[in-house]
Scaffold this motif. Structure first.
Motif, short mmCIF file in Angstrom:
data_model
loop_
_atom_site.label_atom_id
_atom_site.label_comp_id
_atom_site.label_asym_id
_atom_site.label_seq_id
_atom_site.Cartn_x
_atom_site.Cartn_y
_atom_site.Cartn_z
N VAL A 132 0.86 -1.36 -0.10
CA VAL A 132 -0.08 -0.01 0.15
C VAL A 132 0.74 1.16 -0.06
N GLU A 133 2.07 1.13 0.84
CA GLU A 133 2.78 2.37 0.92
C GLU A 133 3.76 2.48 -0.46
N THR A 134 4.22 1.45 -0.92
CA THR A 134 4.88 1.86 -2.32
C THR A 134 4.27 1.80 -3.36
N LEU A 135 3.37 0.88 -3.55
CA LEU A 135 2.52 0.70 -4.91
C LEU A 135 3.25 0.00 -5.90
N THR A 136 4.18 -0.81 -5.40
CA THR A 136 5.11 -1.80 -6.29
C THR A 136 4.91 -3.33 -5.99
N TRP A 137 5.25 -4.18 -6.81
CA TRP A 137 5.27 -5.62 -6.89
C TRP A 137 6.42 -5.79 -6.02
N ASP A 138 7.54 -5.17 -5.79
CA ASP A 138 8.57 -5.43 -4.98
C ASP A 138 8.52 -5.66 -3.68
N LEU A 182 1.69 0.32 -19.16
CA LEU A 182 1.46 1.75 -19.32
C LEU A 182 2.26 2.47 -18.22
N ALA A 183 2.70 1.96 -17.18
CA ALA A 183 3.68 2.58 -16.30
C ALA A 183 4.72 2.55 -16.90
N GLU A 184 5.39 1.38 -17.49
CA GLU A 184 6.87 1.41 -18.13
C GLU A 184 6.59 2.37 -19.51
N GLU A 185 5.72 2.60 -20.21
CA GLU A 185 5.67 3.32 -21.39
C GLU A 185 5.78 4.78 -20.89
N TYR A 186 4.90 5.12 -19.91
CA TYR A 186 4.94 6.70 -19.42
C TYR A 186 6.24 6.93 -18.20
N GLY A 187 6.84 5.86 -17.93
CA GLY A 187 8.07 6.33 -17.21
C GLY A 187 7.66 6.38 -15.82
N LEU A 188 6.62 5.92 -15.14
CA LEU A 188 6.13 6.20 -13.80
C LEU A 188 6.66 4.92 -12.96
N GLU A 189 7.01 5.28 -11.57
CA GLU A 189 7.77 4.35 -10.90
C GLU A 189 6.61 3.32 -10.18
#
Length: 230
Positions: A132-138, A182-189
């Motif tokens: 929830v904090e990082t919004l990443t799969w990592d 979309l995240a990769e295409e738009y350069g979003l973290e």
């Protein structure tokens, strides 16, 4: 007023004529939910539920008149069956590409265990908080990392689009896949941009060196039949 801005924006955002592909990214229909303590391997390749089949038919009707030239799907059953429903209107065979399967969120969890059984309750709760904090799969252990996931998805969808210049292509895939591209295409973290509805449609137009989202998460075809789920 000069037409300069209109021409420039049309070229920059690909709203003017382009030789690139127009891709319809379709999340699969609702899947059968595994029990809480079921092995993660059961949940990963779940089949469509009864509602999921209806959603697949609804999205197939929504795309029946747009002139789809090719249909792709991931190798997971719920996406492949959704792709088959779309393809049936055109007499196409679904082209399966394993690179557009969903993120391997619990990929390294032992085959007969749930995630909580594998890592323990406390570590699972901490992973949930970090997600929830990082919004990443990592943030989730024992799974496919964000960079690996994005790379395979982004390269696969670009490669598919390059095969179909000037054509329309439907790709039946997964919510994580749509977000990753979309995240990769738009350069979003962050990896989580929005939650695609089951059988929702996101349209992307491809140019020579960039892709632009034309619409996101179209759901009218689902709302009209009271089939909207997430």
């Amino acid at each position: 007023m000069s037409n300069f801005l209109g021409r420039a924006l049309g070229a920059a955002l690909l709203t003017r004529a382009t030789d690139g592909a127009e891709v319809y990214l379709v999340r699969h229909g609702q899947q059968v939910r595994a029990g809480q303590d079921s092995p993660e391997s059961m949940a990963y390749d779940a089949h469509l539920s009864e509602i999921g089949w209806k959603q697949a038919e609804a999205v197939s009707r929504a795309l029946a008149g747009v002139g789809i030239d090719a249909v792709y799907s991931s190798d997971l059953a719920r996406a492949n069956d959704t792709g088959k429903a779309i393809a049936a209107h055109y007499g196409h065979e679904v082209i399966v590409d394993a690179r557009i399967r969903e993120v391997g969120i619990f990929r390294d969890v032992p085959g007969e265990q749930s995630f909580e059984q594998a890592v323990g309750t406390e570590r699972a709760l901490e992973a949930s908080r970090r997600m929830v904090e990082t919004l990443t799969w990592d943030s989730i252990p024992l799974g496919e990392g964000s960079a690996e996931f994005r790379t395979r998805v982004h390269s696969a969808i670009w490669e598919i689009s390059s095969r179909h210049s000037g054509q329309k292509v439907a790709i039946a895939c997964h919510g994580g896949v749509i977000n990753a591209f979309l995240a990769e295409e738009y350069g979003l973290e962050r990896d989580f941009l929005f939650r695609p509805a089951h059988a929702g449609i996101t349209r992307v137009r491809f140019g020579e060196d960039r892709a632009v989202m034309l619409t996101g998460n179209e759901i009218t075809h689902l709302e009209e039949e009271d089939l909207l789920t997430f």
